[in-house]
Design an enzyme around this catalytic site. Structure first.
Site, PDB file in Angstrom:
ATOM      1  N   TYR A 278     -25.358   2.366  13.874  1.00 27.71           N
ATOM      2  CA  TYR A 278     -26.562   3.004  14.186  1.00 27.71           C
ATOM      3  C   TYR A 278     -25.639   3.256  15.631  1.00 27.71           C
ATOM      4  O   TYR A 278     -24.705   3.034  16.638  1.00 27.71           O
ATOM      5  CB  TYR A 278     -27.758   2.983  14.584  1.00 27.71           C
ATOM      6  CG  TYR A 278     -27.758   1.426  14.949  1.00 27.71           C
ATOM      7  CD1 TYR A 278     -27.565   0.269  14.501  1.00 27.71           C
ATOM      8  CD2 TYR A 278     -28.624   1.610  16.221  1.00 27.71           C
ATOM      9  CE1 TYR A 278     -27.718  -1.000  15.161  1.00 27.71           C
ATOM     10  CE2 TYR A 278     -29.230   0.225  16.904  1.00 27.71           C
ATOM     11  CZ  TYR A 278     -28.762  -0.801  16.305  1.00 27.71           C
ATOM     12  OH  TYR A 278     -28.552  -1.855  16.907  1.00 27.71           O
TER      13      TYR A 278
ATOM     14  N   ARG B 106     -18.352   5.505  20.676  1.00 26.92           N
ATOM     15  CA  ARG B 106     -18.331   4.223  20.286  1.00 26.92           C
ATOM     16  C   ARG B 106     -18.894   4.712  18.950  1.00 26.92           C
ATOM     17  O   ARG B 106     -19.134   3.348  18.147  1.00 26.92           O
ATOM     18  CB  ARG B 106     -19.966   3.534  21.010  1.00 26.92           C
ATOM     19  CG  ARG B 106     -20.297   2.186  20.674  1.00 26.92           C
ATOM     20  CD  ARG B 106     -20.918   1.539  21.279  1.00 26.92           C
ATOM     21  NE  ARG B 106     -22.908   1.878  21.882  1.00 26.92           N
ATOM     22  CZ  ARG B 106     -23.806   1.616  21.967  1.00 26.92           C
ATOM     23  NH1 ARG B 106     -23.320   0.731  22.612  1.00 26.92           N
ATOM     24  NH2 ARG B 106     -24.599   2.240  21.536  1.00 26.92           N
TER      25      ARG B 106
ATOM     26  N   ARG C 244     -24.840  -0.907  -7.100  1.00 26.78           N
ATOM     27  CA  ARG C 244     -24.263  -2.357  -6.116  1.00 26.78           C
ATOM     28  C   ARG C 244     -23.403  -3.220  -6.373  1.00 26.78           C
ATOM     29  O   ARG C 244     -23.446  -3.802  -7.753  1.00 26.78           O
ATOM     30  CB  ARG C 244     -25.202  -3.818  -6.014  1.00 26.78           C
ATOM     31  CG  ARG C 244     -25.920  -4.507  -5.456  1.00 26.78           C
ATOM     32  CD  ARG C 244     -27.314  -5.282  -5.603  1.00 26.78           C
ATOM     33  NE  ARG C 244     -26.677  -6.878  -4.616  1.00 26.78           N
ATOM     34  CZ  ARG C 244     -25.969  -7.112  -4.583  1.00 26.78           C
ATOM     35  NH1 ARG C 244     -25.672  -8.455  -5.411  1.00 26.78           N
ATOM     36  NH2 ARG C 244     -26.196  -8.331  -3.428  1.00 26.78           N
TER      37      ARG C 244
ATOM     38  N   HIS D 217     -20.050  -5.542  -4.088  1.00 25.95           N
ATOM     39  CA  HIS D 217     -20.136  -5.870  -2.691  1.00 25.95           C
ATOM     40  C   HIS D 217     -18.527  -4.788  -1.931  1.00 25.95           C
ATOM     41  O   HIS D 217     -18.772  -4.905  -1.077  1.00 25.95           O
ATOM     42  CB  HIS D 217     -19.762  -7.019  -1.942  1.00 25.95           C
ATOM     43  CG  HIS D 217     -20.753  -8.340  -2.625  1.00 25.95           C
ATOM     44  ND1 HIS D 217     -21.590  -8.238  -2.925  1.00 25.95           N
ATOM     45  CD2 HIS D 217     -21.654  -8.798  -1.136  1.00 25.95           C
ATOM     46  CE1 HIS D 217     -22.531  -8.990  -2.374  1.00 25.95           C
ATOM     47  NE2 HIS D 217     -22.680  -9.249  -1.858  1.00 25.95           N
TER      48      HIS D 217
ATOM     49  N   LYS E 155     -21.058  -1.827  16.107  1.00 24.95           N
ATOM     50  CA  LYS E 155     -23.177  -1.254  16.093  1.00 24.95           C
ATOM     51  C   LYS E 155     -23.413  -1.606  14.909  1.00 24.95           C
ATOM     52  O   LYS E 155     -24.104   0.336  14.587  1.00 24.95           O
ATOM     53  CB  LYS E 155     -22.889  -0.552  16.853  1.00 24.95           C
ATOM     54  CG  LYS E 155     -25.174   0.140  17.284  1.00 24.95           C
ATOM     55  CD  LYS E 155     -25.015   0.568  19.017  1.00 24.95           C
ATOM     56  CE  LYS E 155     -26.354   0.683  19.140  1.00 24.95           C
ATOM     57  NZ  LYS E 155     -27.059  -0.840  19.434  1.00 24.95           N
TER      58      LYS E 155
ATOM     59  N   GLU F 169     -24.102 -12.738  24.855  1.00 26.91           N
ATOM     60  CA  GLU F 169     -25.346 -10.923  25.623  1.00 26.91           C
ATOM     61  C   GLU F 169     -26.694 -11.381  24.795  1.00 26.91           C
ATOM     62  O   GLU F 169     -27.237 -12.307  24.501  1.00 26.91           O
ATOM     63  CB  GLU F 169     -24.490  -9.987  24.312  1.00 26.91           C
ATOM     64  CG  GLU F 169     -25.106  -9.924  22.764  1.00 26.91           C
ATOM     65  CD  GLU F 169     -24.203  -8.836  22.835  1.00 26.91           C
ATOM     66  OE1 GLU F 169     -24.113  -7.507  23.092  1.00 26.91           O
ATOM     67  OE2 GLU F 169     -23.735  -8.985  21.725  1.00 26.91           O
TER      68      GLU F 169
HETATM   69  N1  PDD Z   1     -29.169  -1.963  22.028  1.00 26.27           N
HETATM   70  N2  PDD Z   1     -25.787  -4.831  23.009  1.00 26.27           N
HETATM   71  C1  PDD Z   1     -27.266  -6.100  22.241  1.00 26.27           C
HETATM   72  C2  PDD Z   1     -26.513  -5.861  20.669  1.00 26.27           C
HETATM   73  C3  PDD Z   1     -27.328  -4.204  21.784  1.00 26.27           C
HETATM   74  O1  PDD Z   1     -28.265  -3.966  19.897  1.00 26.27           O
HETATM   75  C4  PDD Z   1     -27.186  -3.510  22.277  1.00 26.27           C
HETATM   76  C5  PDD Z   1     -28.600  -1.689  22.983  1.00 26.27           C
HETATM   77  C6  PDD Z   1     -27.096  -3.698  23.989  1.00 26.27           C
HETATM   78  C7  PDD Z   1     -26.752  -2.333  24.996  1.00 26.27           C
HETATM   79  O2  PDD Z   1     -26.131  -1.207  24.521  1.00 26.27           O
HETATM   80  P1  PDD Z   1     -26.530  -0.015  24.997  1.00 26.27           P
HETATM   81  O3  PDD Z   1     -25.822  -0.101  26.769  1.00 26.27           O
HETATM   82  O4  PDD Z   1     -25.590   1.222  24.965  1.00 26.27           O
HETATM   83  O5  PDD Z   1     -27.874   0.625  25.204  1.00 26.27           O
HETATM   84  C8  PDD Z   1     -26.262  -4.613  23.760  1.00 26.27           C
HETATM   85  C9  PDD Z   1     -30.590  -0.958  21.145  1.00 26.27           C
HETATM   86  C10 PDD Z   1     -30.645  -0.102  22.493  1.00 26.27           C
HETATM   87  C11 PDD Z   1     -30.889  -1.168  19.681  1.00 26.27           C
HETATM   88  O6  PDD Z   1     -30.675  -1.900  19.221  1.00 26.27           O
HETATM   89  O7  PDD Z   1     -32.005  -0.982  20.132  1.00 26.27           O
END
Ligand code: PDD
Length: 292
Positions: free
Chosen positions: A38, A57, A109, A111, A156, A188
């Site tokens: 996403y 990304r 289903r 994996h 992501k 983070e």
């Molecule tokens: N989250 N680290 C993680 C684990 C994140 O999920 C996000 C963003 C960031 C910051 O990324 P960016 O600067 O591209 O927003 C760092 C989004 C906003 C979310 O999951 O809603």
């Protein structure tokens, strides 16, 4: 809860429909396995901030998960604009978040990644809820936790149970974010990146597989360069975070946000610091550029 759902337009697999009415198959691998990726793109006045970087990304996340890119950038932009316009007309929301989700698709289903599936494509927009004026003026509280997520945090992915667990730790403590450490090293936040300021230097963890490279990673580096602030990426020990002069979060919605309380102890002076003020002002300037 259904009555709480927004009655706005979304895009699903080629069609526009109401969010309430849009349906995916129970065999969608996004539903069964969290097998998808996403993006969350911030938009101001109907224009997306750093669109190309978000799309880059998305391409990287898709490549890592071996899901084909289903649409052209021009088409993504067209869909986002249509949804943003519809929401703006319905609610007057000028600043919005565009949410894009792509799953591997629908299959029996198993994996193993099936070949040749048609990815499920979903886009919605929502009103951006920025940090409050008090959060900006006073900073926010965070708590720390071990980073128990998986080792591919750079993707992501919609497999977010680890992030949900992590965020709930701070929610239960009445704090806005959970700052995580892996083996004693800063990674983070549950849904944001974390920056440490010490002696005027802004430091962040390296861009590796243990953190999501936020779109604000390169932006903060650029804003540091623009404001003559020293910037470095390196491994940061937990002790350094606890001894920081300033601590900042960054994400699409938070932009840059000062952390003034960590595990109930003040960060630095306990007030938002000068580096925060400087980067926040520079961020507001950047928002008027790089819009698509
Ligand atoms: N989250 N680290 C993680 C684990 C994140 O999920 C996000 C963003 C960031 C910051 O990324 P960016 O600067 O591209 O927003 C760092 C989004 C906003 C979310 O999951 O809603």
């Amino acid at each position: 809860m259904l009555s709480d759902l927004p009655d706005t337009l979304c895009f699903l697999n080629g069609d526009f429909s109401r969010v309430r009415d849009a349906k995916v198959s129970v065999l969608d691998r996004g539903f069964i396995f969290g097998d998808g990726v996403y993006e969350v793109l911030p938009a101001y006045g109907g224009r997306i901030f750093r669109f190309e970087q978000h799309m880059d990304r998305l391409d990287r996340s898709l490549a890592e998960t071996r899901i084909p890119q289903p649409l052209t950038r021009a088409r993504w932009l067209e869909i986002a604009r249509q949804l943003m316009q519809s929401l703006a007309e319905a609610t007057g929301a000028t600043d919005q978040l565009v949410y894009i989700q792509i799953t591997r698709g629908v299959a029996r289903r198993d994996h193993v990644m099936p070949e040749g599936l048609t990815p499920t494509v979903f886009v919605m927009t929502s009103e951006m809820k920025p940090p409050s004026a008090t959060q900006r003026s006073d900073g926010v509280a965070c708590v720390t936790a071990d980073d128990f997520r998986w080792q591919k945090a750079h993707i992501k992915s919609t497999s977010l149970l680890g992030s949900v667990f992590a965020r709930q730790i701070s929610a239960d403590a009445g704090a806005v974010e959970t700052i995580m450490f892996r083996d004693g090293w800063l990674s983070e936040g549950a849904s944001s990146n974390v920056w440490v300021v010490r002696d005027g230097v802004v430091s962040g963890p390296p861009k590796d597989h243990l953190v999501l490279q936020g779109i604000r990673y390169d932006l903060i580096q650029a804003l540091c360069a623009e404001t003559g602030t020293r910037f470095e990426l390196r491994r940061i020990a937990r002790e350094e975070v606890l001894a920081a002069d300033e601590l900042l979060l960054s994400s699409a919605t938070k932009e840059v946000l000062p952390v003034t309380l960590l595990d109930d102890s003040p960060v630095g002076t306990g007030r938002p610091g000068p580096i925060y003020q400087r980067l926040y002002a520079a961020y507001q300037g950047a928002k008027t550029r790089q819009l698509t």
